[in-house]
Write a protein that holds these residues in place. Structure first.
Motif, PDB file in Angstrom:
ATOM      1  N   ALA A 101      39.696  45.597  24.227  1.00 25.53           N
ATOM      2  CA  ALA A 101      41.116  45.913  24.357  1.00 25.53           C
ATOM      3  C   ALA A 101      41.684  46.247  22.988  1.00 25.53           C
ATOM      4  CB  ALA A 101      41.881  44.741  24.975  1.00 25.53           C
ATOM      5  N   LEU A 102      42.690  47.102  22.973  1.00 20.83           N
ATOM      6  CA  LEU A 102      43.337  47.528  21.731  1.00 20.83           C
ATOM      7  C   LEU A 102      44.744  46.945  21.662  1.00 20.83           C
ATOM      8  CD1 LEU A 102      43.576  49.288  19.159  1.00 20.83           C
ATOM      9  CD2 LEU A 102      44.323  51.173  20.654  1.00 20.83           C
ATOM     10  N   PRO A 128      47.100  47.531  29.396  1.00 19.81           N
ATOM     11  CA  PRO A 128      47.413  46.993  30.728  1.00 19.81           C
ATOM     12  C   PRO A 128      46.743  45.672  31.042  1.00 19.81           C
ATOM     13  CG  PRO A 128      45.914  48.871  30.877  1.00 19.81           C
ATOM     14  CD  PRO A 128      46.374  48.810  29.460  1.00 19.81           C
ATOM     15  N   ALA A 129      45.698  45.290  30.285  1.00 21.38           N
ATOM     16  CA  ALA A 129      45.008  44.023  30.570  1.00 21.38           C
ATOM     17  C   ALA A 129      45.556  42.856  29.756  1.00 21.38           C
ATOM     18  CB  ALA A 129      43.511  44.183  30.293  1.00 21.38           C
ATOM     19  N   TYR A 130      46.527  43.117  28.914  1.00 18.85           N
ATOM     20  CA  TYR A 130      47.054  42.060  28.050  1.00 18.85           C
ATOM     21  C   TYR A 130      47.858  41.041  28.847  1.00 18.85           C
ATOM     22  CZ  TYR A 130      49.697  39.786  24.320  1.00 18.85           C
ATOM     23  OH  TYR A 130      50.257  38.853  23.473  1.00 18.85           O
ATOM     24  N   PRO A 131      47.742  39.733  28.571  1.00 23.34           N
ATOM     25  CA  PRO A 131      46.794  39.148  27.630  1.00 23.34           C
ATOM     26  C   PRO A 131      45.448  38.899  28.316  1.00 23.34           C
ATOM     27  CG  PRO A 131      48.217  37.428  28.468  1.00 23.34           C
ATOM     28  CD  PRO A 131      48.671  38.708  29.109  1.00 23.34           C
ATOM     29  N   GLN A 132      44.369  39.217  27.633  1.00 25.29           N
ATOM     30  CA  GLN A 132      43.051  38.979  28.214  1.00 25.29           C
ATOM     31  C   GLN A 132      42.725  37.493  28.261  1.00 25.29           C
ATOM     32  OE1 GLN A 132      41.187  41.909  25.417  1.00 25.29           O
ATOM     33  NE2 GLN A 132      40.037  42.492  27.231  1.00 25.29           N
ATOM     34  N   GLU A 227      43.901  46.873  16.216  1.00 24.48           N
ATOM     35  CA  GLU A 227      42.968  45.759  16.349  1.00 24.48           C
ATOM     36  C   GLU A 227      42.215  45.875  17.672  1.00 24.48           C
ATOM     37  OE1 GLU A 227      42.820  40.855  16.181  1.00 24.48           O
ATOM     38  OE2 GLU A 227      44.745  41.905  16.234  1.00 24.48           O
ATOM     39  N   TYR A 228      40.893  45.961  17.582  1.00 23.99           N
ATOM     40  CA  TYR A 228      40.029  46.053  18.762  1.00 23.99           C
ATOM     41  C   TYR A 228      39.445  44.667  19.022  1.00 23.99           C
ATOM     42  CZ  TYR A 228      40.428  51.067  17.954  1.00 23.99           C
ATOM     43  OH  TYR A 228      40.914  52.340  17.778  1.00 23.99           O
ATOM     44  N   ARG A 229      39.821  44.107  20.174  1.00 26.67           N
ATOM     45  CA  ARG A 229      39.400  42.754  20.518  1.00 26.67           C
ATOM     46  C   ARG A 229      38.316  42.794  21.589  1.00 26.67           C
ATOM     47  NH1 ARG A 229      45.429  39.973  21.115  1.00 26.67           N
ATOM     48  NH2 ARG A 229      46.043  40.166  18.900  1.00 26.67           N
TER      49      ARG A 229
END
Length: 861
Positions: A101-102, A128-132, A227-229
């Motif tokens: 996710a970015l 759209p997936a935040y927070p993972q 930031e790429y998580r």
């Protein structure tokens, strides 16, 4: 039977010493309450501080994935990952069945639609997936993605409560953001990854990735972090280490910052460790001050037990038996004090974390921490033993005849050499443990050395006061003569008062002056010399019209602009930055990205220390000018090379000169200034400052901010006054904790002083009775005692001012690199505190003595 044939005395078993010790303790703890309080307070402070620190650091480690928003993250400044880099990240996630996710972070200006008000915000764009991981809670409930969605053609946003208050907004109101507008559809209550993003200067504003694109804020050279998580289910720590090593090998010039779940918030963890270390050292100082009280209490106890000790020796008890018996009593009492301190220290994490729950978004679970409690217990035991050995050693070696002598007499016997060496060894062990187990041994070593120096200087001062009193000559005033004689008579309290109160006051003055100087720098010189505004992310095409607008809005203002890029130091003279071991205070320049610039001329507020500035229109190899202090901390010299990664490209430059920089002026300056040819053709933005004339009305500042924000919505405006207030707010919170810790040392000093006064109660009573029998009035005696305590308090306060000012000057000037100022009110406060404490406690303890009737007492002399 001849003497030569008489049997040798049998050594009493250890159980006999224990039995005698327990039997004497049946009489109660009278005279040992100060002993117990000193040990308990010091142990409680050390155990509590270390336990709270452990709870916080374990909470960060336990919630590392949630705080970071993944198992590992890769951050880039100015740019997104290249297709090759993104492919590597995607492949890494796929191999573990994970996701990627970015999250983007930058500063921006949020404006009311009517243009009446605006403020700096920390803008965060999510997918759209935040927070993972974790839960993002909205005040009043609701889903964060629903709040961020576009409804009726208007994108949504979630704001921090501070933003709503600052712009006087309500849920549903719209604000302008760059080239678009957003509707505030929720107020953030809990942000799971808040600690990962660090501390910002403005309130949080959360939007979607699509909304960020629509704002037009992301332009070439914009100061934005991507930031790429990566979430990697089941990935071990070793697996994360291999991923980082592979990323470095495959993309050596990427310039990304990598963090894993075990280091989710490194700055916060480091700050917690350092602050805990500082408070631990303050607690240890309080414990050492309490050691003086321990010594006084044991000396008084031995004095009261002189008949018992004499009787034991006459009955054949050996010196070692006497020593073991009374040492056993001291150890039992020390264990009781340590147990009380550990109980209080063990409770502190539960209380502290409950109080911090609304400040730190961290669900740290308090617990009992055996290692921290054991360390505090060890400190307490070492202090109790160290300061008890001297009076116990004297009792061991005094002969029975001297013990039966008049109890008003004082003997200057010293303990045996073995006892003194043992005491020295225990004190050295105490200092070694404090240094070796600290987060930064250098700071701990200086702190311990300072305490030792102050301790010995105070002993010398006490000796000097006694000498001066003994050589005062003939004093006609009876009251003053009595006060002077009391200072230097046998058994006087001079040494105890100067030692106990001097250490506590010195620490208090040092911390007060450091705090006052920091505040003065923030609200005084820095606030006066700093520009009023910083403007960031000015595009090349905007620079001229932007400067024209500033000249129109503030015709008397001083404007300065410089080009600005962001870069990370990757190598220092061919050595990777990760392998460099810098000196204390220089390591920060190797961590994270730094602002850099290029210039044909030497920047203002700096001067050349060594080397030469490059000539105008220079076209040779890339050159760099480096801050002199930091260069020395990194071990650099002229001609060495520094490699920085800028926009994914590594650039190596030779050090041409070292500069001395006046950072406290907050004028535009950089650690590294490059020759102009270094970044020829590289995309970048400009940084500008505006300094308004002194005394400009607040309306001018508000008008400038409004006109700039409305005309250039993509430019971020930072008002220095607001930034200083944000820093000052943090300083105030830290200063409160420091004052509480320093107050602990002063409280212990007062306890020690009270204990010393109680120990001298019998001698004072005898003096008062004889003087009253000779015609002295209660008023004369009270005045004499007040003068005695006042002189001691004044001398101690004067020393505390000098020693505290010296220590504060060293910290402020050498460590913080600020200009030191001695504030008179701090000096006055130190003197007043010393006088009030000594006179107040002295007279409080003397009042009962003066009420004793002479006749019954004289009959028993």
């Amino acid at each position: 039977m001849t003497a030569s044939s008489s049997p040798a005395p049998r050594r009493a078993p250890a159980t006999t010493s224990l039995r005698f010790a327990l039997r004497e303790l049946r009489g109660g703890l009278a005279g040992f309450y100060v002993f117990l309080a000193c040990i308990a307070l010091g142990v409680a402070a050390i155990a509590g501080v270390n336990s709270v620190s452990r709870a916080l650091t374990e909470g960060i480690a336990h919630e590392g994935r949630t705080i970071l928003g993944g198992d590992i993250s890769f951050s880039l400044i100015h740019r997104q990952a290249t297709p090759e880099e993104y492919a590597f990240l995607t492949e890494t996630a796929d191999q573990s069945g994970g996701t990627i996710a970015l999250v983007s972070n930058m500063r921006a200006m949020a404006r009311r639609l009517d243009g009446s008000d605006q403020t700096l915000v920390e803008l965060k764009a999510v997918g759209p997936a935040y927070p993972q991981l974790g839960t993002f809670a909205l005040a009043g409930g609701g889903d964060v993605q629903d709040a961020l969605s576009t409804q009726n053609g208007v994108a949504g946003a979630v704001a921090a409560p501070e933003l709503m208050e600052r712009l006087n907004l309500s849920v549903g109101d719209e604000v302008a953001l760059g080239a678009t507008k957003v509707a505030i559809r929720g107020i953030a209550e809990t942000e799971p990854d808040r600690l990962s993003d660090g501390i910002g200067f403005g309130p949080r504003l959360l939007v979607s990735e699509k909304t960020l694109e629509a704002t037009g804020l992301v332009r070439p050279g914009s100061l934005i972090t991507y930031e790429y998580r990566l979430i990697l289910p089941g990935a071990s720590d070793e697996r994360l280490t291999r991923i980082r090593e592979t990323a470095d090998e495959r993309f050596p010039e990427a310039g990304w910052r990598m963090r894993s779940r075990d280091n989710a918030s490194p700055r916060l963890s480091d700050n917690i460790d350092r602050f805990a270390q500082f408070l631990t050292l303050v607690g240890l100082t309080a414990l050492v001050v309490g050691g003086v009280g321990v010594g006084n209490a044991v000396a008084s106890f031995v004095d009261l037990k002189r008949p018992s000790i004499a009787t034991l020796k006459c009955l054949g008890a050996s010196r070692s038996f006497v020593f073991r018996t009374y040492l056993t009593q001291i150890l039992i009492l020390a264990a009781l004090g340590i147990a009380i301190g550990l109980a209080v220290g063990a409770i502190l994490p539960f209380v502290a974390l409950a109080a911090l729950s609304n400040i730190l978004p961290l669900s740290a679970v308090p617990a009992l921490y055996p290692r921290e409690l054991a360390l505090a217990a060890l400190y307490g035991l070492l202090v109790a033993l160290s300061f008890s050995l001297w009076p116990l050693g004297r009792a061991r070696d005094l002969k029975a005849a001297s013990l039966f002598a008049d109890r008003s007499a004082h003997f200057a016997a010293k303990p045996a050499l073995s006892i003194r060496l043992l005491q020295l060894g225990l004190l050295a062990g105490l200092a070694a443990i404090a240094i070796l187990l600290s987060a930064d041994w250098r700071i701990a070593a200086w702190f311990v050395a300072g305490v030792i120096v102050v301790f010995f200087v105070l002993r010398l001062i006490a000796f000097a006061i006694v000498w001066a009193a003994a050589h005062a000559g003939t004093i006609r005033n009876t009251t003053l003569r009595l006060a002077i004689r009391n200072i230097q008579r046998p058994g006087a309290l001079t040494g105890s008062v100067v030692l106990s109160l001097g250490l506590g006051l010195t620490l208090l003055v040092t911390l007060a002056l450091i705090d006052t100087n920091m505040r003065a720098q923030l609200t005084g010189r820095i606030a006066e010399e700093a520009p009023d505004f910083f403007f960031v992310d000015i595009q090349n095409a905007e620079r001229e019209p932007f400067v024209a607008l500033l000249r129109k809005a503030a015709p008397d203002g001083t404007i300065q602009t410089v080009p600005m890029l962001r870069g990370r130091i990757t190598e220092v003279h061919g050595t990777p930055a990760s392998e460099i071991e810098p000196e204390e205070g220089a390591g920060w320049v190797l961590r994270g990205d730094r602002g850099i610039t290029y210039s044909s001329d030497l920047p203002e507020n700096s001067r050349i220390e060594e080397g030469k500035w490059w000539p105008e229109n220079y076209t040779g190899e890339p050159l760099v000018s480096f801050d002199g202090d930091l260069a020395r901390g990194l071990g650099l010299k002229l001609g060495d090379t520094v490699t920085v990664n800028v926009l994914g490209r590594s650039i190596t430059a030779k050090i041409a000169n070292f500069r001395s920089v006046e950072w406290e002026s907050l004028a535009i300056n950089f650690v590294m200034v490059f020759s102009p040819n270094t970044f020829a053709g590289a995309p970048h933005t400009h940084l500008a400052t505006l300094a308004l004339p002194e005394g400009s009305p607040e309306k001018v500042s508000a008008d400038v901010l409004r006109e700039v924000t409305n005309a250039f919505p993509g430019v971020t405006s930072v008002r220095v006054k607001d930034a200083i207030e944000a820093v000052n707010s943090v300083v105030r919170q830290l200063a409160l904790a420091v004052r509480i810790a320093a107050s602990l040392a002063l409280v212990v000093s007062m306890l020690v002083l009270a204990g010393a006064l109680a120990a001298g109660h019998r001698q004072r009573r005898q003096d008062a009775v004889i003087l009253k029998a000779l015609g002295a009035t209660r008023r004369q005696l009270m005045t004499a005692f007040a003068v005695e305590y006042g002189l001691l308090g004044l001398a101690t306060g004067f020393f505390a001012l000098l020693a505290g000012a010296g220590a504060a000057w060293l910290v402020v000037s050498a460590l913080m690199d600020f200009r030191f100022t001695l504030f008179p009110w701090v000096a006055a406060a130190a003197a007043i505190i010393a006088l009030v404490v000594t006179i107040g406690l002295g007279l409080a303890g003397t009042w009962r003595i003066l009420s004793v009737r002479p006749a019954p007492f004289l009959r028993n002399l």
